[in-house]
Design a protein around this motif. Structure first.
Motif, short mmCIF file in Angstrom:
data_model
loop_
_atom_site.label_atom_id
_atom_site.label_comp_id
_atom_site.label_asym_id
_atom_site.label_seq_id
_atom_site.Cartn_x
_atom_site.Cartn_y
_atom_site.Cartn_z
N LEU A 5 29.50 -8.57 -2.68
CA LEU A 5 30.78 -8.54 -2.26
C LEU A 5 30.85 -10.55 -2.48
O LEU A 5 29.78 -10.88 -2.45
CB LEU A 5 30.67 -8.59 -0.54
CG LEU A 5 30.79 -7.32 -0.16
CD1 LEU A 5 30.65 -6.82 1.11
CD2 LEU A 5 31.76 -6.48 -0.82
N ALA A 57 30.14 -2.00 2.27
CA ALA A 57 30.47 -2.95 1.63
C ALA A 57 32.16 -3.19 1.89
O ALA A 57 32.57 -4.19 2.86
CB ALA A 57 30.35 -3.10 0.28
N ILE A 61 33.96 -5.87 4.27
CA ILE A 61 34.99 -7.09 4.20
C ILE A 61 36.31 -5.99 5.17
O ILE A 61 36.82 -7.42 4.82
CB ILE A 61 35.68 -5.92 2.50
CG1 ILE A 61 35.32 -6.48 1.22
CG2 ILE A 61 37.03 -6.59 2.52
CD1 ILE A 61 35.32 -5.71 0.39
N HIS A 65 36.63 -10.27 6.63
CA HIS A 65 37.62 -11.15 6.01
C HIS A 65 38.37 -11.61 6.50
O HIS A 65 39.10 -11.10 7.68
CB HIS A 65 38.42 -10.56 4.32
CG HIS A 65 39.97 -10.52 4.50
ND1 HIS A 65 38.85 -11.82 2.73
CD2 HIS A 65 40.72 -10.99 4.46
CE1 HIS A 65 40.13 -12.79 2.68
NE2 HIS A 65 41.52 -11.30 3.92
N VAL A 76 36.60 -12.92 1.74
CA VAL A 76 35.33 -11.79 1.83
C VAL A 76 36.30 -10.37 0.52
O VAL A 76 37.61 -9.96 0.82
CB VAL A 76 35.28 -11.15 2.32
CG1 VAL A 76 33.35 -10.21 2.03
CG2 VAL A 76 34.18 -12.28 3.57
N ASN A 77 36.08 -10.52 0.32
CA ASN A 77 36.37 -9.51 -1.13
C ASN A 77 34.58 -8.73 -2.13
O ASN A 77 33.97 -9.19 -2.23
CB ASN A 77 37.74 -9.62 -1.65
CG ASN A 77 37.23 -11.20 -2.60
OD1 ASN A 77 36.13 -11.54 -3.21
ND2 ASN A 77 38.16 -11.91 -3.14
N GLU A 78 35.48 -7.83 -2.70
CA GLU A 78 33.88 -6.96 -4.11
C GLU A 78 34.26 -8.38 -5.27
O GLU A 78 35.45 -9.03 -5.31
CB GLU A 78 34.90 -5.58 -4.31
CG GLU A 78 33.69 -5.50 -5.50
CD GLU A 78 34.49 -4.10 -6.44
OE1 GLU A 78 34.02 -3.22 -7.13
OE2 GLU A 78 36.06 -3.91 -5.76
#
Length: 144
Positions: A5, A57, A61, A65, A76-78
């Motif tokens: 992440l 994960a 997120i 996020h 927050v993201n991949e």
């Protein structure tokens, strides 16, 4: 989905351990790394967290996020793979000219050099440039 992440908008005071603790509520944290400035040692304001599984994960997120951490709402993201960067300009050695010589510090060329990206810039050979066939230093005038 991957289990690594990207975490942005981090407060500058957050370090690796604190980042890992914040994400531990959503599963096992394999690694947590806050990116730091090389010269000053100051945080760049973003980092990466690797979770134990894709499901953890995704939960992290959804749970982190746009939520505050020390007064700042996190992004927050991949994580995406790093994009290739264009080559950087060099200040050492100069450019190679068409006769096998080098321009010296600062580079430049005599205008005949062609790169795959188009014609090179005209200019002097910089400091310490190779002498041409007539004994002129390329750094003297730039053309001969």
């Amino acid at each position: 989905m991957g289990n690594k992440l990207y975490v942005g908008n981090l407060p500058y005071s957050v370090r690796d351990a604190e980042l890992g603790q914040a994400f531990a509520a959503f599963g096992s944290v394999v690694s947590a790394k806050v990116m730091m400035e090389r010269d000053s040692g100051r945080s760049k304001g973003f980092g990466f967290v690797e979770m134990g599984s894709d499901a953890e994960a995704q939960a992290a997120i959804e749970g982190m996020h746009d939520k505050p951490l020390q007064g700042r709402n996190l992004v927050v993201n991949e994580a995406r793979p790093m994009e290739p960067r264009p080559p950087r300009a060099s200040f050492g050695g100069g450019r190679r000219d068409d006769r096998g010589g080098y321009g010296g510090f600062g580079g430049g060329n005599d205008g005949r050099f062609r790169s795959p990206y188009g014609p090179g810039p005209r200019g002097n050979g910089g400091f310490g440039g190779r002498r041409d066939d007539r004994g002129f230093d390329r750094g003297d005038r730039g053309e001969y």
